[in-house]
Scaffold this active site. Structure first.
Site, PDB file in Angstrom:
ATOM      1  CG  HIS A   1      -1.730  -1.470   1.189  1.00 29.69           C
ATOM      2  ND1 HIS A   1      -1.573  -2.279   1.853  1.00 29.69           N
ATOM      3  CD2 HIS A   1      -2.630  -1.593   0.394  1.00 29.69           C
ATOM      4  CE1 HIS A   1      -1.789  -2.997   2.026  1.00 29.69           C
ATOM      5  NE2 HIS A   1      -3.573  -2.660   1.298  1.00 29.69           N
TER       6      HIS A   1
ATOM      7  CG  HIS B   1      -6.007   1.140  -0.504  1.00 28.29           C
ATOM      8  ND1 HIS B   1      -6.113   1.352   0.820  1.00 28.29           N
ATOM      9  CD2 HIS B   1      -6.327  -0.356  -0.465  1.00 28.29           C
ATOM     10  CE1 HIS B   1      -6.423   0.506   1.400  1.00 28.29           C
ATOM     11  NE2 HIS B   1      -5.746  -0.578   0.736  1.00 28.29           N
TER      12      HIS B   1
ATOM     13  CD  GLU C   1     -21.237  -6.724  24.534  1.00 23.61           C
ATOM     14  OE1 GLU C   1     -21.267  -6.317  23.368  1.00 23.61           O
ATOM     15  OE2 GLU C   1     -22.022  -7.349  24.925  1.00 23.61           O
TER      16      GLU C   1
ATOM     17  CG  HIS D   1     -29.701 -14.981  25.629  1.00 21.10           C
ATOM     18  ND1 HIS D   1     -30.137 -13.858  24.816  1.00 21.10           N
ATOM     19  CD2 HIS D   1     -29.514 -13.836  26.929  1.00 21.10           C
ATOM     20  CE1 HIS D   1     -30.418 -12.665  25.221  1.00 21.10           C
ATOM     21  NE2 HIS D   1     -29.751 -12.249  25.776  1.00 21.10           N
TER      22      HIS D   1
END
Ligand SMILES: Cc1ncc(C[n+]2csc(CCOP(=O)(O)OP(=O)(O)O)c2C)c(N)n1
Ligand SMILES: [Mg+2]
Length: 695
Positions: A37, A285, A437, A498
């Site tokens: 890059h 890029h 999280e 869950h």
């Protein structure tokens, strides 16, 4: 320092020479590798040059000096920026034992061999592999999120260790990121937390080039980023020309003077700067410029067009006179200060020394409980809470928290003086990650990179939300800890959203990650004992919500067997089993029940408690064969999780009782019946394997 070669040049001209050296090294390395890059290093060379040579307090002679400023390249694809500055500053290599090797971290030859096997200039920044890299980056967003953990750590360290006249920890964290990092959710989570905590030691520079791989950001990213950061409570600055090093330096100065909030600098840049046909395009890029375009770009910099990997005379010297001299002075002053500190505060100094070497303090496992046999038992999370509270008192630099599930995870540190970590109380030991999280995972990594022992917690099902950061923990070989409770169907009524199924298999598949699912309260204690002694591996602790019987260890084997990953918990009289029942966590007591029935029926069974595949797999062949004798082919594995992978222990002739579908919403007892987690089912499976099935 000799500056004779530079005599005709002004300071600004030498700066420019250094900047163009970074640019052209990056261009040449990518071209040589035929991949990489180039565009972003071409654009950000002035920024990185300014941060390193004019601002950062970093001593290339000792890249792990504890009070150094941290530099995080979150847009890790622009790694040539880092390899260039590590090389030009002559940053020294350090080994895994924290010894300086007296050799450069990145040589010019490494740069010539960019992205090739074993070279110290890999595709993306890799902590542990290249000295001077503060964290592994490449998965966009991770670096900036990790930098928040580093900033929290600095505040915590300052709060505990700094004393009047002794600013032992007073460093800043600089992170560079691009559009990609700021599109990723993890960066938003982390920025929100950093704003909440008022981390004024943290500065992110946003490479606002409007380009990502698919083209202009107008196709997918049109929000007002600056306003978003204002809303997070950051100090937002703008530098509208990435080549204006004075403005950049000024913005960095404003950062250092800003108190009470982190700083976000929007830097308007041109990807592929200087390349006449590729500047401001997505082509700049991620592909080499091509020989002809390289010549044109070099011409635009006033660079010799046909030179490759050129470091002009005076460049190394200019870095030595800048960051080299500043860093050396800062480190020498700090070393003197720390020597005096050691005299006045020997215990605190000893803690710092131990922490830096990832050692544990004497008595770290003092008072760890031994739980008496109890058929009703205790939940894994409950036992964990007790152990955590002891360890956090025994190990001053052990801290952590949950993503808003502390009361459920039982991870709250409730002893007197534990305290909450907040902006006004940065020395608290209870972190509140909020319901973030993913950022939690990265923050734990950042804390660990700063040599704290840190944990994060949530329900096991939501480990998915943190998984990319856990993976990086393993890749970086960090001794982090993730406490995941509600490990199976124990929260029955919450239903399949869950109830983890594939999570154990998924985490067990991560190389180097130690996953432990203890069977009773004493196994929880032993699991912690193993985990805390890990210096270069992360651990995941998978715990039950519901009570599990505490085994009578006078009847069954000692829980210290956890240290081997798996051990014979209960055996046929005299050993020599004909069938082996293997289980983890809540299913071990189920296996023990089945075992008692089998014994009563004259079948010689053995129960193997297997809390950790990873640890077991690292035992000697002899030990493994003693637990799972190769000649005993009748084997049943029981685990309330995906059956995926259990064949490796039960073999092609064994049987696995596990989950092949998602769970369901119902009381636990009914789920156990529906999905076959009952002793009779285990007994029947064992008999069938032995050809003694009831017909
Ligand atoms: C999580 C993640 N998703 C996707 C990628 C692949 N990727 C690498 S760079 C990039 C584009 C990044 O754009 P930007 O951050 O603006 O970088 P620039 O091209 O401006 O340097 C993508 C999609 C990645 N590295 N990480
Ligand atoms: Mg971009």
């Amino acid at each position: 320092m000799s500056t004779t070669q530079l005599a005709p040049m002004t300071e600004a001209e030498v700066d420019q020479l250094c900047i163009n050296t970074i640019r052209t090294l990056s261009i040449d390395a990518v071209q040589q590798a035929k991949s990489g890059h180039p565009g972003t290093p071409m654009a950000l060379a002035p920024l990185v040059y300014t941060i390193w040579n004019h601002v950062m307090r970093f001593d290339p002679q000792d890249p792990i000096w504890p009070n150094r400023d941290r530099f995080v390249l979150s847009n890790g694809h622009a790694s040539m920026l880092l390899w260039s500055v590590l090389h030009l500053t002559k940053t020294q290599a350090v080994n895994a034992d924290y010894e300086r090797l007296g050799t450069p971290s990145v040589t010019l030859d490494d740069i010539r061999r960019f992205r090739q096997l074993d070279c110290k200039a890999p595709g993306h920044p890799e902590y542990h592999w290249v000295s001077g890299v503060e964290t592994t980056t490449g998965p966009l967003g991770q670096g900036v999120a990790t930098s928040v953990g580093m900033a929290v750590a600095q505040k915590w360290l300052a709060s505990r260790y700094n004393q009047p006249g002794f600013e032992i920890f007073e460093y800043n964290i600089y992170a560079v990121c691009g559009d990609g990092c700021l599109m990723e959710g993890i960066a938003s989570e982390a920025a929100s937390l950093a704003g909440h905590l008022g981390l004024d030691n943290l500065c992110w520079v946003y490479d606002n080039n409007h380009i990502t791989i698919e083209g202009n950001t107008r196709i997918a990213f049109t929000e007002d980023v600056a306003t978003r950061f204002l809303a997070y409570g950051w100090n937002v600055l703008r530098v509208s020309d990435a080549n204006d090093t004075d403005r950049i330096e000024h913005a960095l100065e404003v950062f250092r003077k800003t108190k009470g909030r982190p700083t976000f600098i929007v830097l308007d840049s041109h990807i592929g700067y200087g390349s006449p046909h590729k500047q401001d395009t997505a082509e700049a890029h991620g592909e080499p410029l091509g020989e002809e375009e390289i010549r044109l770009a070099k011409r635009s910099y006033g660079w010799p067009e046909n030179e490759k990997f050129l470091v002009p005379g005076g460049v190394y010297e200019h870095f030595a006179a800048g960051i080299g001299a500043r860093g050396a002075k800062a480190r020498q002053e700090w070393t003197k200060l720390f020597d005096a500190y050691r005299g006045m505060y020997p215990e605190l100094a000893a803690e710092i020394d131990q922490m830096q070497r990832r050692e544990l303090p004497l008595g770290w496992d003092r008072n760890l409980p031994v739980f008496p046999a109890d058929p009703k038992g205790m939940a894994g999370r409950e036992a964990s809470g007790k152990v955590l509270n002891l360890l956090a008192q025994n190990i001053p630099w052990f801290l952590g928290g949950s993503a808003d599930l502390g009361p459920s995870n039982k991870t709250l540190l409730t002893y007197k003086g534990a305290g909450d970590l907040q902006a006004a109380t940065p020395g608290g030991k209870n972190l509140h990650y909020g319901i973030r999280e993913h950022a939690m995972g990265a923050v734990v990594n950042g804390l660990s990179l700063s040599k704290l022992r840190a944990f994060g917690a949530t329900f096991f099902i939501f480990s998915d939300y943190a998984r990319p950061a856990i993976r990086l923990s393993a890749l970086m070989e960090l001794p982090t800890l993730f406490v995941f409770t509600h490990d199976a169907m124990g929260d029955g009524e919450d239903g399949p959203t869950h109830q983890p199924v594939e999570h154990l298999a998924s985490l067990r598949a991560i190389p180097g990650l130690v996953t432990l699912r203890p069977a009773d309260a004493n196994e929880v204690v032993e699991a912690y004992r193993c985990i805390m002694q890990l210096r270069h591996k992360p651990a995941v602790l998978v715990l039950s919500r519901q009570p599990l019987p505490t085994f009578d260890r006078s009847k069954y084997a000692a829980a210290s067997g956890v240290a081997h990953g798996a051990y014979v918990l209960a055996d046929a009289p005299g050993g020599n089993p004909e069938v082996i029942l293997i289980a983890s966590g809540s299913e071990v007591s189920l296996a023990v029940n089945a075992h008692e029935t089998l014994l009563a029926e004259g079948i010689r069974s053995r129960v193997v408690s297997m809390p950790s595949w990873d640890i077991f797999d690292h035992q000697s062949q002899e030990y493994r064969d003693s637990v799972l004798p190769p000649n005993v082919k009748a084997r049943v594995a029981v685990e309330q999780a995906s059956t995926f992978g259990w064949e490796r222990y039960v073999g092609s002739s064994g049987h696995v009782i596990g989950m092949r579908t998602f769970g369901a919403s119902a009381p636990l007892k009914e789920l156990q019946r529906k999905f076959g987690f009952e002793p009779d089912r285990v007994v029947a499976a064992a008999k069938e394997l032995l050809g003694r099935g009831d017909s």
